[in-house]
Design a protein around this motif. Structure first.
Motif, PDB file in Angstrom:
ATOM      1  N   UNK A  42       0.864  -1.182   0.000  1.00 29.97           N
ATOM      2  CA  UNK A  42       0.000   0.000   0.000  1.00 29.97           C
ATOM      3  C   UNK A  42       0.897   1.227   0.000  1.00 29.97           C
ATOM      4  N   UNK A  43       0.632   2.153  -0.899  1.00 38.77           N
ATOM      5  CA  UNK A  43       1.423   3.381  -1.010  1.00 38.77           C
ATOM      6  C   UNK A  43       0.506   4.592  -0.884  1.00 38.77           C
ATOM      7  N   UNK A  44       0.812   5.469   0.046  1.00 36.43           N
ATOM      8  CA  UNK A  44       0.179   6.786   0.112  1.00 36.43           C
ATOM      9  C   UNK A  44       1.162   7.744  -0.529  1.00 36.43           C
ATOM     10  N   UNK A  45       0.807   8.259  -1.685  1.00 37.96           N
ATOM     11  CA  UNK A  45       1.789   8.963  -2.523  1.00 37.96           C
ATOM     12  C   UNK A  45       1.911  10.448  -2.226  1.00 37.96           C
ATOM     13  N   UNK A  46       0.947  11.028  -1.518  1.00 34.29           N
ATOM     14  CA  UNK A  46       1.023  12.465  -1.212  1.00 34.29           C
ATOM     15  C   UNK A  46       0.478  12.725   0.185  1.00 34.29           C
ATOM     16  N   UNK A  47       1.099  12.109   1.171  1.00 33.46           N
ATOM     17  CA  UNK A  47       0.630  12.215   2.549  1.00 33.46           C
ATOM     18  C   UNK A  47       0.768  13.642   3.064  1.00 33.46           C
ATOM     19  N   UNK A  48      -0.115  14.009   3.977  1.00 32.69           N
ATOM     20  CA  UNK A  48      -0.044  15.327   4.588  1.00 32.69           C
ATOM     21  C   UNK A  48       1.167  15.415   5.514  1.00 32.69           C
ATOM     22  N   UNK A  49       1.863  16.521   5.432  1.00 30.44           N
ATOM     23  CA  UNK A  49       3.011  16.784   6.287  1.00 30.44           C
ATOM     24  C   UNK A  49       3.134  18.291   6.453  1.00 30.44           C
ATOM     25  N   UNK A  50       3.932  18.737   7.397  1.00 31.99           N
ATOM     26  CA  UNK A  50       4.033  20.176   7.654  1.00 31.99           C
ATOM     27  C   UNK A  50       4.812  20.864   6.534  1.00 31.99           C
ATOM     28  N   UNK A  51       4.448  22.118   6.304  1.00 33.21           N
ATOM     29  CA  UNK A  51       5.169  22.944   5.335  1.00 33.21           C
ATOM     30  C   UNK A  51       6.566  23.210   5.885  1.00 33.21           C
ATOM     31  N   UNK A  52       7.623  22.957   5.113  1.00 26.08           N
ATOM     32  CA  UNK A  52       8.988  23.175   5.621  1.00 26.08           C
ATOM     33  C   UNK A  52       9.289  24.640   5.919  1.00 26.08           C
ATOM     34  N   UNK A  53       8.491  25.557   5.373  1.00 23.39           N
ATOM     35  CA  UNK A  53       8.703  26.982   5.600  1.00 23.39           C
ATOM     36  C   UNK A  53       7.832  27.502   6.741  1.00 23.39           C
ATOM     37  N   UNK A  54       6.559  27.033   6.787  1.00 19.47           N
ATOM     38  CA  UNK A  54       5.604  27.504   7.787  1.00 19.47           C
ATOM     39  C   UNK A  54       4.955  26.300   8.449  1.00 19.47           C
ATOM     40  N   UNK A  55       5.356  25.996   9.668  1.00 20.62           N
ATOM     41  CA  UNK A  55       4.895  24.785  10.353  1.00 20.62           C
ATOM     42  C   UNK A  55       3.413  24.804  10.666  1.00 20.62           C
ATOM     43  N   UNK A  56       2.749  25.957  10.559  1.00 22.83           N
ATOM     44  CA  UNK A  56       1.315  26.027  10.824  1.00 22.83           C
ATOM     45  C   UNK A  56       0.491  25.638   9.611  1.00 22.83           C
ATOM     46  N   UNK A  57       1.151  25.355   8.507  1.00 23.80           N
ATOM     47  CA  UNK A  57       0.478  25.006   7.263  1.00 23.80           C
ATOM     48  C   UNK A  57       0.805  23.559   6.903  1.00 23.80           C
ATOM     49  N   UNK A  58      -0.176  22.851   6.369  1.00 23.63           N
ATOM     50  CA  UNK A  58       0.014  21.465   5.943  1.00 23.63           C
ATOM     51  C   UNK A  58       0.152  21.409   4.425  1.00 23.63           C
ATOM     52  N   UNK A  59       1.061  20.570   3.946  1.00 22.66           N
ATOM     53  CA  UNK A  59       1.267  20.389   2.510  1.00 22.66           C
ATOM     54  C   UNK A  59       1.232  18.900   2.182  1.00 22.66           C
ATOM     55  N   UNK A  60       1.030  18.583   0.904  1.00 18.57           N
ATOM     56  CA  UNK A  60       0.971  17.191   0.442  1.00 18.57           C
ATOM     57  C   UNK A  60       2.324  16.788  -0.134  1.00 18.57           C
ATOM     58  N   UNK A  61       3.312  16.669   0.727  1.00 22.40           N
ATOM     59  CA  UNK A  61       4.658  16.335   0.271  1.00 22.40           C
ATOM     60  C   UNK A  61       5.206  15.094   0.950  1.00 22.40           C
ATOM     61  N   UNK A  62       4.361  14.343   1.634  1.00 20.66           N
ATOM     62  CA  UNK A  62       4.825  13.149   2.309  1.00 20.66           C
ATOM     63  C   UNK A  62       4.507  11.886   1.528  1.00 20.66           C
ATOM     64  N   UNK A  63       5.142  10.796   1.935  1.00 20.35           N
ATOM     65  CA  UNK A  63       4.888   9.487   1.342  1.00 20.35           C
ATOM     66  C   UNK A  63       4.950   8.432   2.435  1.00 20.35           C
ATOM     67  N   UNK A  64       4.039   7.461   2.370  1.00 23.50           N
ATOM     68  CA  UNK A  64       4.006   6.365   3.329  1.00 23.50           C
ATOM     69  C   UNK A  64       3.814   5.055   2.582  1.00 23.50           C
ATOM     70  N   UNK A  65       4.321   3.980   3.173  1.00 22.39           N
ATOM     71  CA  UNK A  65       4.268   2.693   2.482  1.00 22.39           C
ATOM     72  C   UNK A  65       4.152   1.560   3.497  1.00 22.39           C
ATOM     73  N   UNK A  66       3.320   0.590   3.177  1.00 22.10           N
ATOM     74  CA  UNK A  66       3.202  -0.620   3.984  1.00 22.10           C
ATOM     75  C   UNK A  66       3.353  -1.824   3.067  1.00 22.10           C
ATOM     76  N   UNK A  67       4.327  -2.675   3.353  1.00 14.27           N
ATOM     77  CA  UNK A  67       4.493  -3.960   2.675  1.00 14.27           C
ATOM     78  C   UNK A  67       4.087  -5.055   3.652  1.00 14.27           C
ATOM     79  N   UNK A  68       3.433  -6.084   3.145  1.00 14.28           N
ATOM     80  CA  UNK A  68       3.027  -7.129   4.061  1.00 14.28           C
ATOM     81  C   UNK A  68       2.533  -8.375   3.374  1.00 14.28           C
ATOM     82  N   UNK A  69       2.263  -9.378   4.186  1.00 11.49           N
ATOM     83  CA  UNK A  69       1.589 -10.576   3.691  1.00 11.49           C
ATOM     84  C   UNK A  69       0.709 -11.118   4.798  1.00 11.49           C
TER      85      UNK A  69
END
Length: 714
Positions: free
Chosen positions: A552-579
């Protein structure tokens, strides 16, 4: 007990049907049997009569192999064996023999699900599936159930867990999967059951299930429940609830069936917010330690009305419509313990801060889904085409309150009678609503006797508005998204299925009908899953075994803005591998088994908050269970099982960790003259269990619990 199973496959020779269904207001995923479709389709030349295969009838002991079952959803009209997706079922038989009172207890029998400990508005059944939150992915009879409450099993026939993204079927959410609760419905067979249970804690519970035919094609059913209990090994934690669920079915056994049902459930609880973390681990105190206050409370009311119409229009076309209206209220004032101590501080010097989340919420929800399922042929190619439309509206009003002057507590001896600070004052007053429109279609195409493919597409429009009166803030957002699903299926025999599948899902900013200034400008998070799996029915279809590998891949996870921590941006990624592996059914007529294991490797692969490379919260590497029963003598049955959840982190920064645990359960029952007397033991060896996980606190599981029950059928 003897049971009869019948399979029929039909195909109609209409080439124009595809166009007709493309504009219909209905559908749901439905693969017809890949083995039967091509050969039958080959006989259906244009203009010919519809041909129906003779039913295949199998009799024998009641099946516990859920691979043979038909999912309850119109969107999945073939057996679980034939569906290219991991699906786990908790059947009514298991709920009864284990005396399972709640959804949380039921899902322990599905590997890959972790229990969360919610806070604020995220209360009730908050779960994680395959490493991703399923807080908004709970459904009742296929309709979204957004209420935050503790779902009871008294009106459930089964629980279905669909693994992997299912936005094609359900719309927003479903990154790791969804949970669908299947309610009891009226039948034409007269049956009544009543059960009384008592246990330590103390624990008192009573249920009744009454089903009565009132004509050749009509029946009524009534389910009732009352429970008053405390959690073994936890001071002052109480659960009180009662419920009633009447329903009526008309046209049963005919081509047109109509069912209306109602659920009313109320709760009056003293909720449990567990223990704080101290130096990154659960506080080293006795598990009975309660950091809340005696006047903590949670009052919940749920009202659900459902109307379902099923109509068999022709031999090749089935229509259905489900209309659901829900009303939920929750008034809660709770105490959450927090510790912020510098490393090396003596435990005796640590004070526990009490935060006091408090809210009063009211939710209205209306959902209507129309589906059409058609089986037909285009030349030698067989089709099972499902199309449909979903319309939904949610309205949520929430007031949140704050306190000042809350007393701190001793780490080892907190006082539940301490003052509660100033009277609560309103800190926010929010009114929000959301409108959903979804159109979907999927076709299973049988290319040969053994090979078939699935392709599907869904379009969603999700519009949300929010007004916060105290801050004077109004927000709105509209998102449109496409969801896809594709699969290749190989079935060399009726008892073997191999598949490769791909699916997508999305999580909008207002997924839970709430908007914030930090996220209102964000598009939905996007997810995709790749899965390879196999399913087998063995021992003359008595035993089902399945397994899958997935990513499972989340390709644009929410994360904090590197310039303004009070703002959220879609620049994260998450991944789960499993069986995962699962087995269920009968090894012999006397011996049943249900077992599962899931391995998860969840990682934050990209983030702006310093968590890159960290493990996703509440995602244990190893989790599994096994439950088995054996009829040692006529009417005397023994059961035993073990449940394991591995270590997991409570937060994405991986600073708070929860230890692993084993839990062993056992059961003995004896049935005489339609009366079943049973003794169930949960956490038989009284292990320390840390169950519900939240970044700021962890909730211990119950200690050794013994429940004696008597159930009569009449």
């Amino acid at each position: 007990m003897g049971t009869t199973y019948t399979r029929q496959y039909r195909f109609a020779p209409s080439l124009a049907l595809t166009t007709a269904l493309a504009i219909s207001t209905s559908a749901a995923i439905s693969p017809a049997s890949a083995q039967e479709a091509p050969s039958q389709a080959a006989q259906a030349e244009p203009g010919s009569e519809v041909q129906t295969l003779s039913p295949i009838t199998v009799t024998g002991p009641e099946s516990r192999n859920t691979m043979e079952r038909q999912p309850s959803l119109d969107r999945l009209p073939t057996s679980i064996q034939d569906t290219p997706q991991g699906i786990s079922v908790i059947p009514r038989e298991l709920i009864e023999e284990k005396n399972i009172p709640s959804l949380r207890e039921a899902v322990r029998n599905v590997a890959g699900i972790s229990i969360n400990a919610g806070e604020g508005g995220a209360q009730g059944d908050t779960l994680t599936i395959r490493g991703f939150s399923a807080r908004g992915d709970l459904f009742v009879d296929g309709a979204r159930d957004p209420g935050q409450y503790n779902r009871d099993t008294f009106n459930l026939d089964s629980v279905e867990v669909l693994k992997g993204p299912s936005s094609l079927l359900f719309g927003r959410g479903s990154t790791g999967g969804v949970i669908n609760l299947v309610t009891k419905v009226p039948t034409l067979e007269r049956s009544n059951r009543a059960e009384v249970s008592v246990g330590n804690g103390p624990f008192f519970r009573g249920t009744a299930d009454l089903n009565m035919p009132v004509g050749p094609t009509a029946a009524i059913r009534l389910n009732v429940m009352g429970q008053d209990s405390e959690t073994v090994g936890r001071d002052l934690v109480e659960q009180k609830r009662w419920g009633i669920a009447p329903s009526i079915g008309l046209g049963l056994g005919t081509d047109t069936q109509f069912t209306v049902s109602y659920l009313h459930q109320e709760e009056d609880n003293r909720p449990d917010y567990g223990l704080p973390y101290v130096f990154g681990r659960p506080a080293p105190v006795d598990l009975e330690t309660f950091y809340g206050l005696r006047d903590d409370n949670e009052d919940v009311q749920v009202d659900l009305v459902t109307a379902k119409l099923d109509h068999v229009a022709t031999d090749w076309l089935k229509l259905s419509n489900t209309l659901r209206a829900g009303y939920y209220t929750r008034d809660a004032t709770t105490t959450a313990p927090r510790v912020n101590a510098v490393a090396g501080t003596p435990l005796s010097a640590i004070r526990v801060t009490r935060s006091r989340p408090s809210l009063d919420s009211e939710t209205w929800s209306v959902n209507n889904t129309t589906t059409a399922t058609a089986t037909f042929a285009t030349g030698p190619i067989g089709h099972t085409l499902v199309s449909g439309v979903e319309l939904g509206y949610d309205d949520v009003d929430t007031k949140r309150y704050g306190f000042t002057g809350l007393p701190t507590a001793s780490l080892f001896d907190p006082d539940p009678n301490a003052g509660v600070g100033t009277p609560r004052r309103v800190t926010s007053d929010t009114s929000a609503n959301a409108t959903t429109i979804g159109l979907f279609a999927a076709d299973r195409i049988a290319l040969t006797d053994q090979w078939s493919i699935v392709g599907g597409l869904r379009w969603d429009r999700f519009e949300a508005e929010s007004d916060e009166s105290i801050a004077g803030l109004s927000l709105d957002r509209t998102d449109t998204m496409l969801s896809t699903r594709a699969a290749v299926i190989y079935e060399p025999t009726d008892a073997q299925t191999y598949y490769v599948s791909y699916g997508t899902s999305f999580n909008p900013s207002a997924e839970f009908v709430s908007l914030s200034a930090a996220q209102v400008g964000l598009e939905p998070e996007k997810n995709r899953t790749y899965e390879v799996g196999a399913k087998f029915s063995l021992l003359d279809n008595k035993l089902g075994i399945g397994g899958s590998l997935f990513r499972i891949e989340k390709t644009n996870a929410r994360t904090v803005d590197p310039v303004n921590a009070s703002v959220t941006v879609l620049q994260g990624e998450q991944q789960v591998d499993g069986f995962e592996l699962e087995a269920n059914g009968r090894i012999t007529d006397r011996w049943t088994v249900l077992a599962g294991y899931t391995y998860l490797e969840g990682e934050i692969t990209k983030a702006n908050d310093g968590t890159t490379g960290k493990t996703l919260q509440n995602t244990p590497e190893h989790s599994g269970f096994a439950w088995t029963t054996y009829e040692v003598l006529e009417n005397l049955e023994l059961g035993a099982g073990a449940y394991y959840t591995g270590e997991r982190f409570a937060n994405n920064t991986n600073t708070n960790e929860v230890p692993d645990y084993w839990r062993v359960d056992a059961m003995v029952s004896y049935t005489i003259n339609d009366v079943r007397v049973a003794l169930n033991a949960y956490n038989l060896f009284d292990e320390d269990i840390y169950d519900g996980v939240y970044p700021g606190h962890v909730i211990p599981g119950a200690g050794r619990t013994l429940v004696l029950s008597a159930a009569a059928r009449f």
